[in-house]
Write a protein that holds these residues in place. Structure first.
Motif, mmCIF file in Angstrom:
data_model
loop_
_atom_site.group_PDB
_atom_site.id
_atom_site.type_symbol
_atom_site.label_atom_id
_atom_site.label_comp_id
_atom_site.label_asym_id
_atom_site.label_seq_id
_atom_site.Cartn_x
_atom_site.Cartn_y
_atom_site.Cartn_z
ATOM 1 N N LEU A 1 50.546 35.594 25.216
ATOM 2 C CA LEU A 1 50.064 34.525 26.090
ATOM 3 C C LEU A 1 49.929 35.021 27.530
ATOM 4 N N LEU A 2 50.917 35.735 28.011
ATOM 5 C CA LEU A 2 50.876 36.246 29.387
ATOM 6 C C LEU A 2 49.755 37.268 29.567
ATOM 7 N N ASP A 3 49.528 38.096 28.558
ATOM 8 C CA ASP A 3 48.431 39.064 28.623
ATOM 9 C C ASP A 3 47.084 38.348 28.753
ATOM 10 N N ILE A 4 46.902 37.281 27.963
ATOM 11 C CA ILE A 4 45.639 36.538 27.994
ATOM 12 C C ILE A 4 45.437 35.875 29.362
ATOM 13 N N LEU A 5 46.484 35.295 29.910
ATOM 14 C CA LEU A 5 46.380 34.653 31.226
ATOM 15 C C LEU A 5 45.995 35.665 32.304
ATOM 16 N N ALA A 6 46.585 36.845 32.228
ATOM 17 C CA ALA A 6 46.319 37.867 33.245
ATOM 18 C C ALA A 6 44.863 38.297 33.250
ATOM 19 N N ASP A 7 44.206 38.277 32.077
ATOM 20 C CA ASP A 7 42.820 38.743 31.967
ATOM 21 C C ASP A 7 41.796 37.623 32.097
ATOM 22 N N SER A 8 42.264 36.365 32.148
ATOM 23 C CA SER A 8 41.336 35.232 32.079
ATOM 24 C C SER A 8 41.056 34.620 33.450
ATOM 25 N N ALA A 9 39.807 34.140 33.604
ATOM 26 C CA ALA A 9 39.433 33.428 34.822
ATOM 27 C C ALA A 9 39.367 31.926 34.603
ATOM 28 N N ASP A 10 39.665 31.471 33.396
ATOM 29 C CA ASP A 10 39.539 30.031 33.151
ATOM 30 C C ASP A 10 40.666 29.440 32.304
#
Length: 294
Positions: free
Chosen positions: A198-207
């Motif tokens: 989850l943290l990895d996805i948040l770090a790479d996401s703009a939305d």
């Protein structure tokens, strides 16, 4: 005692004691047998102590070892290191199963909530523990990443991803009411592969953003540059309750409950789900009952 010793000697087919002018003494066989007998008695005593409330460790269930419940319980133990504490995590989402575990004596208490307190069995009580204010967790490219605080209205139209919302769980009802009351877009789609993913996805996401409790413990690599942003006006509070037996609770719970009562209160403007307000309104009698048994 003499008859029991005689019976034991017949079963073993040896003499354990011999009479002398000075009284009764162990034979060589008795001396060899004694340390093993002591170990047996000690083992039985330890087995009884391990399951007897008040003499065994205080056994409390938390939702997860990184959760606000675990963090607060750890703070208590750090200030009371002499407490014999056993922190467990029941792998169940339905709070009714937790209630059953409390009734059976498998655990002494659990940081869970039954959203309809009227369905609680008569021998179980639920008291308010503390409220966990929510924060928005986002990556550095998210449109809200530079905000110091946010209001619920500012979260509208943004995707708030909360994987792992289990049906019939207290947090499923919490997020349903939260989304309805503030017109939020809470997305629980997809499997939950763990906090690290989850943290990895948040770090790479703009939305994509998610909601976390202010006391929840999350650790991420420095290059993730994630931001935790408090939500205010009103503060969104996840209510945490403690489920415990109504009669003869573990004596160690008294000090834990006193510690919970010493936590700093939230600001005056707070949103809580409707079921939390109902549970808090009926909270005085169980709490006072427990204090009278000190």
């Amino acid at each position: 005692m003499s008859k029991r010793i005689a019976t034991l000697e017949r079963e073993l087919d040896v003499r354990l004691f011999t009479r002398t002018a000075r009284g009764v003494e162990l034979t060589l066989d008795g001396q060899a047998f004694l340390p093993h007998a002591r170990n047996i008695v000690t083992g039985v005593d330890r087995a009884i102590t391990a399951i007897r409330p008040g003499s065994r460790a205080l056994r409390i269930d938390v939702l997860g070892l990184r959760s606000a419940q675990a963090v607060v319980l750890h703070d208590y133990w750090r200030s009371h290191p002499q407490t014999d504490l056993d922190v467990v995590t029941l792998r169940v989402n339905d709070p009714r199963l937790v209630v059953t575990a409390v009734q059976a004596g498998d655990i002494d208490a659990s940081f869970r909530s039954v959203t309809d307190p009227g369905t609680l069995p008569r021998d179980v009580q639920m008291i308010h523990a503390f409220d966990s204010p929510l924060e928005l967790l986002v990556g550095p490219r998210h449109p809200l990443a530079s905000a110091r605080t946010l209001t619920p209205s500012q979260l509208r139209r943004h995707r708030i991803w909360v994987p792992g919302i289990a049906p019939r769980s207290e947090w499923a009802e919490f997020y349903d009411q939260l989304a309805t009351d503030f017109d939020l877009r809470i997305d629980a789609a997809g499997p939950h592969f763990g906090d690290e993913v989850l943290l990895d996805i948040l770090a790479d996401s703009a939305d994509v953003a998610t909601l976390v409790g202010s006391r929840d413990r999350y650790i991420w690599p420095t290059n993730h540059d994630l931001r935790r942003i408090p939500i205010v006006n009103p503060t969104l509070a996840y209510p945490l309750f403690l489920i415990l037996p109504r009669a003869n609770p573990h004596p160690g719970l008294r000090a834990v409950i006193n510690h919970l009562g010493s936590l700093a209160p939230l600001p005056e403007t707070v949103w809580r789900p409707s079921w939390a307000t109902t549970a808090r309104d009926g909270d005085d009698r169980p709490r006072s009952d427990l204090r009278r048994r000190r």
